[in-house]
Scaffold this active site. Structure first.
Site, PDB file in Angstrom:
ATOM      1  CB  VAL A 142     -13.451  -2.626   0.009  1.00 24.93           C
ATOM      2  CG1 VAL A 142     -12.910  -1.245   0.358  1.00 24.93           C
ATOM      3  CG2 VAL A 142     -14.180  -2.587  -1.332  1.00 24.93           C
ATOM      4  N   GLY A 143     -10.352  -3.111   1.288  1.00 24.70           N
ATOM      5  CA  GLY A 143      -9.542  -3.083   2.511  1.00 24.70           C
ATOM      6  C   GLY A 143      -9.773  -1.825   3.325  1.00 24.70           C
ATOM      7  CG  ASP A 144      -6.563  -0.726   5.872  1.00 24.54           C
ATOM      8  OD1 ASP A 144      -6.273  -1.553   4.987  1.00 24.54           O
ATOM      9  OD2 ASP A 144      -5.714   0.026   6.389  1.00 24.54           O
ATOM     10  CB  THR A 166       0.664  -0.073   4.952  1.00 26.21           C
ATOM     11  OG1 THR A 166       0.976  -1.293   4.245  1.00 26.21           O
ATOM     12  CG2 THR A 166       1.840   0.307   5.829  1.00 26.21           C
ATOM     13  N   GLY A 167      -1.177  -2.635   6.008  1.00 27.19           N
ATOM     14  CA  GLY A 167      -1.139  -3.922   6.698  1.00 27.19           C
ATOM     15  C   GLY A 167      -2.404  -4.696   6.429  1.00 27.19           C
ATOM     16  CB  THR A 224      -0.880   0.020   1.277  1.00 25.00           C
ATOM     17  OG1 THR A 224      -1.953  -0.884   1.114  1.00 25.00           O
ATOM     18  CG2 THR A 224      -1.448   1.385   1.572  1.00 25.00           C
TER      19      THR A 224
HETATM   20  N1  ASP Z   1      -3.990  -2.390   3.933  1.00 23.04           N
HETATM   21  C1  ASP Z   1      -4.052  -2.889   2.591  1.00 23.04           C
HETATM   22  C2  ASP Z   1      -5.345  -3.637   2.394  1.00 23.04           C
HETATM   23  O1  ASP Z   1      -5.726  -4.395   3.261  1.00 23.04           O
HETATM   24  C3  ASP Z   1      -2.924  -3.774   2.222  1.00 23.04           C
HETATM   25  C4  ASP Z   1      -1.606  -3.397   2.774  1.00 23.04           C
HETATM   26  O2  ASP Z   1      -1.398  -2.308   3.261  1.00 23.04           O
HETATM   27  O3  ASP Z   1      -0.688  -4.205   2.733  1.00 23.04           O
HETATM   28  O4  ASP Z   1      -5.938  -3.503   1.371  1.00 23.04           O
END
Ligand code: ASP
Length: 307
Positions: A204-206, A226-227, A175
């Site tokens: 859909v993510g965060d 991010t995560g 991200t």
């Molecule tokens: N947070 C992002 C998601 O879940 C992915 C990431 O940051 O690695 O879409």
């Protein structure tokens, strides 16, 4: 005192130290440095935090090494679906898009949603329509395709078929994001992502969820995460950091550390955040092996780090 602060990230939990080569590391560092400079140039000239975070995130989206825009990961169906958000700390105005494919810079579409509509989040054709109305550039499949992301999808699908756990965050995560405080004391945050490799179509993510992966309020802080997105959403990561500052009187550093090292880490929420407060303090905690990141404050040398 006129001062500014800027922090960016290019994803957490990404490349394991054991598989990093000096060439790759140099390429990541150069990409981060370019994106930091794109945002800092805005702040140095007295520009707005919102313009700075959009400039930095757009630069990261253009860089195929990072999982956003060009270089976004693939869903289990082999498509690319991108999420992005921006938030303005002056008035908590926000814009977001989810699951889009086409615009080269999803973060700019999120900004167009904020500025050109009465809504916060658009998906599907409506989001693409706004991008077209705003005159934003589109790319085709060839523009967005990268071989390493495609290979990562094949590997993840093969592991799934074999019933093996994919515990290599390098394949799953990524991200990009930015947070800034400008010389007028205003805060802003922006986040953009391709999501997680082999995610279900429509997931859909965060990142585009205001209060989870993206948050900004001049009264407290600006945050980009991010995560593992599902955990960031369930623990309301960005808004929780702000709430700890607002209601418990915690410093940015304390609040951000608590959320990343306790709330998220204890619930399998690998990842990290970048955050800035109204005084320009920065916090960049992460609970996994690394987080591509860079930061700068007025008059100080830029810092670029991975581990
Ligand atoms: N947070 C992002 C998601 O879940 C992915 C990431 O940051 O690695 O879409």
């Amino acid at each position: 005192m006129t001062t500014y602060s800027l922090a960016i990230h290019g994803g957490a939990g990404t490349i394991l130290r054991s598989t990093m080569t000096p060439e790759r590391e140099a390429a990541y560092r150069a990409g981060l440095a370019r994106a930091l400079e794109a945002g800092e140039a805005v702040l140095r000239d007295g520009g707005a935090a919102l313009d700075a975070v959009v400039a930095s995130v757009s630069a990261l989206e253009d860089e195929p090494l990072f999982n956003a825009g060009r270089g976004a990961v693939f869903t289990s169906a082999g498509a690319q679906e991108m999420d992005a958000a921006v938030m303005d700390g002056r008035d908590r105005n926000a814009g977001a898009v989810a699951g889009i494919f086409g615009p080269k810079n999803p973060v700019q579409v999120a900004r167009a949603v904020m500025e050109r509509t009465d809504h916060v989040m658009l998906i599907g054709l409506g989001a693409l329509e706004i991008a077209r109305a705003a005159g934003l550039p589109f790319g085709d499949k060839a523009y967005f395709f990268t071989q390493p992301r495609w290979d990562a999808l094949q590997k993840t699908l093969a592991m799934r078929a074999a019933g093996e756990d994919d515990d290599d965050p390098a394949r799953r995560h990524g991200t990009v994001g930015a947070v800034a405080r400008d010389m007028s004391g205003n805060l802003a945050a922006a986040t953009s992502t391709g999501g997680m490799t082999a995610k279900a179509p429509g997931r859909v993510g965060d990142s585009p969820v205001i209060g989870a992966g993206t948050f900004a309020d001049n009264a407290t802080c600006a945050v980009s995460g991010t995560g593992h997105g599902e955990i960031f959403i369930r623990w309301n990561a960005g808004a929780e950091i702000a709430a700890r500052m607002r209601h418990a009187g915690q410093s940015l550093e304390e609040a951000a550390r608590h959320v990343v090292m306790e709330d998220l880490a204890r619930h399998d929420g690998t990842g990290g955040v970048i955050a800035v407060d109204g005084a320009g303090n920065l916090a960049l905690p992460f609970n996994c092996e690394g987080m591509y990141r860079a930061s700068v404050r007025a008059g100080e040398a830029p810092l670029v780090a991975i581990y």
